[in-house]
Write an enzyme that holds these catalytic residues in place. Structure first.
Site, PDB file in Angstrom:
ATOM      1  N   HIS A  13      35.456  38.085  48.781  1.00 51.31           N
ATOM      2  CA  HIS A  13      36.427  38.520  48.001  1.00 51.31           C
ATOM      3  C   HIS A  13      37.731  38.718  48.692  1.00 51.31           C
ATOM      4  O   HIS A  13      38.826  38.399  48.317  1.00 51.31           O
ATOM      5  CB  HIS A  13      36.012  40.088  47.777  1.00 51.31           C
ATOM      6  CG  HIS A  13      34.699  40.021  46.823  1.00 51.31           C
ATOM      7  ND1 HIS A  13      33.783  40.908  47.166  1.00 51.31           N
ATOM      8  CD2 HIS A  13      34.348  39.288  45.700  1.00 51.31           C
ATOM      9  CE1 HIS A  13      32.625  40.861  46.345  1.00 51.31           C
ATOM     10  NE2 HIS A  13      32.921  39.592  45.597  1.00 51.31           N
TER      11      HIS A  13
ATOM     12  N   ASP B  89      41.135  42.781  42.104  1.00 46.43           N
ATOM     13  CA  ASP B  89      40.092  41.774  42.115  1.00 46.43           C
ATOM     14  C   ASP B  89      38.968  42.052  41.111  1.00 46.43           C
ATOM     15  O   ASP B  89      39.001  43.116  40.501  1.00 46.43           O
ATOM     16  CB  ASP B  89      39.609  41.253  43.470  1.00 46.43           C
ATOM     17  CG  ASP B  89      38.574  42.176  44.331  1.00 46.43           C
ATOM     18  OD1 ASP B  89      38.335  43.223  43.552  1.00 46.43           O
ATOM     19  OD2 ASP B  89      38.235  41.506  45.282  1.00 46.43           O
TER      20      ASP B  89
END
Ligand code: UDP
Length: 483
Positions: free
Chosen positions: A26, A122
């Site tokens: 991520h 995200d």
């Protein structure tokens, strides 16, 4: 019109916050985005990283290139130990971490010296979009996976109403308006069991994605033309997802200019071009002991050169120093530490391959001219890194949305082979592994995939232009709201 701050010439630069979920998979694309915003648009970013007590992979990520424009703030660790038990699945855990982090994000935003002009979150951070509303700034979702994954995620609440029973038991493919249908066994992990909490979390995520000013996707037209068109033109899809979808990819980490600092650079330099298979399963992929044995023998049978990032089935106790010092060896200690390596494997593959313990410099390795194929778990970052290096793949999906990525690579893009049965369903035998490796590295089919991968590499480079335009559009709209 693109404002002056966007092309980097103004002192009153735009300032955006980018929220990253824990984990290298991520954080890496978030940092790549921040670096890109700095380098190409002169935009200042503050990256807020949600951390847990143990997130060691974050240390493996390169620091920002532009320290003046990219600031990284690690939020205080979140503790979800009282909210989970050993059966709690990954998506639930990530969502709980990101939920616990919401007040920390809010405090960090409030404490900033420079007012933020927009918030980007995200995939797992969509609950923090509400903070942008509180601070009255535009909000964007950064989808670090495919447009196809995004389509499934936002459409899943509709599938939830239409379909009864488990998705995996559906007789036919799952239809998503305007998109490639999804084979039931390829659905994302949280859709595998509708009774589990992570499915409910996933449904909520899909709905949250729709409450933003736009979605940035790390993809491009040549990789996903059909799905991107569906977001623009398909009425049923537009009814589900109103905000515009911006393809801003492929964003990948550039290879370090200094190249590989450690093994296997010396060894790779001595191998013929395109002759080495790189084997690695991302930041979290771990094989069962039985599967690792089959893979070892499959590699040996194929008689192809390889670099294998090898990871014990369970972490801890392994003596990395042994490997780092020796590169590879064939000693009793090595078998003791990596006990799943079959006896005899190291001796039989002595001049054929390199083993790297736990982590390899993947981008640099893939960019090396001697690499001719990549056996990968098909994480989207790894996939893009392979494509932008022009390297065809053996698709070995393990978790998350990787089965869909594998289907895309094999069925749509023609740059990968994959096992007949999903590796998550059945151990892939050594003969099949040998066959796939030989197909990729030796046969005409492999040649065609290599050509295709080279074509995609070229079009991915060209896509950078369009992606730049997409980013300019987003920044113009942030700039307009600022005024
Ligand atoms: N990575 C790496 N070395 C490793 C394993 C992973 O550099 O040994 C990097 C890889 O280059 C990629 C990221 O970690 O950028 C993994 O992201 P991906 O989306 O492929 O998979 P995930 O780890 O999230 O499942």
């Amino acid at each position: 019109m693109v404002g002056s701050a966007i092309d980097g010439s103004s002192s009153s630069k735009l300032h955006v916050i980018i929220l990253s979920s824990p984990g290298a998979g991520h954080l890496i694309p978030v940092l790549v985005l921040a670096n890109r915003l700095a380098a190409e648009h002169g935009v200042r970013s503050t990256v807020l990283v949600v951390t847990t007590a143990i997130s060691p992979e974050s240390n493996l990520v390169n620091p920002p290139r532009d320290e003046e424009l990219v600031e990284i703030i690690r939020l205080p660790p979140v503790d979800i130990s009282n909210l989970v038990d050993p059966s709690t699945k990954v998506v639930t855990q990530l969502r709980l971490m990101m939920r616990e982090a919401v007040p920390l994000v809010r405090s960090a935003v409030a404490a900033m010296d420079r007012r933020a002009d927009a918030l980007f979150v995200d995939l797992f951070g969509s609950e923090s979009l509400q903070i942008a509303v509180e601070f009255n700034i535009p909000k964007y979702v950064y989808c670090t996976s495919t447009a196809w994954f995004l389509a499934l995620s936002v459409y899943c609440p509709i599938l939830d109403e239409k379909i009864e029973g488990q998705y995996v038991d559906e007789p036919g493919h799952l239809e998503i308006p305007g998109c490639k249908p999804v084979r039931p066994e390829d659905v994302v992990d949280p859709m595998l069991d509708r009774g589990d909490q992570q499915y409910r979390e996933y449904l909520r995520m899909g709905k949250e994605f729709t409450f933003c000013d736009g979605i940035l996707v790390n993809t491009c037209e040549d990789l996903e033309a059909k799905t991107l068109r569906a977001f623009r033109e398909n009425e049923a899809m537009k009814a589900v997802l109103e905000p515009p979808v911006y393809p801003i990819g492929p964003l990948t980490r550039p290879a370090e200019p200094s190249g590989l600092k450690i093994e296997p650079m010396d060894w790779l330099n001595k191998q013929p071009n395109g002759s080495v298979l790189f084997v690695s399963f991302g930041s979290g992929g771990v094989l069962s002991a039985e599967q690792a044995t089959e893979l070892a023998w499959g590699l040996q049978l194929s008689q192809q050169r390889f670099v294998w990032v090898i990871r014990p089935p369970t972490e801890g106790g392994a003596d990395d120093a042994f490997f780092t010092a020796n590169g590879r060896g064939s000693s009793a200690e090595l078998y003791d530490h990596y006990y799943y390596l079959p006896r005899g494997f190291l001796d039989k593959t002595k001049n054929m391959g390199i083993l790297l313990p736990k982590w390899g410099q993947q981008v640099e390795i893939l960019a090396h001219p001697s690499i001719g194929g990549f056996m990968s778990h098909c994480g989207w970052n790894s996939t893009l890194e392979s494509i932008t290096s022009g390297v065809p793949m053996i698709a070995w999906p393990l978790y998350a949305e990787q089965r869909m990525n594998a289907a895309l690579l094999v069925e749509e893009l023609g740059v990968a082979v994959r096992p007949e049965v999903l590796p998550t369903k059945k151990v892939v035998g050594r003969e099949e592994i040998e066959r796939m490796v030989r197909t990729l590295m030796e046969h005409k089919d492999g040649e065609a995939m290599r050509d295709r991968a080279q074509q995609l590499k070229t079009s991915a480079t060209k896509a950078t232009n369009m992606s730049h335009q997409s980013m300019c559009k987003i920044l113009s709209s942030i700039e307009a709201k600022k005024k």
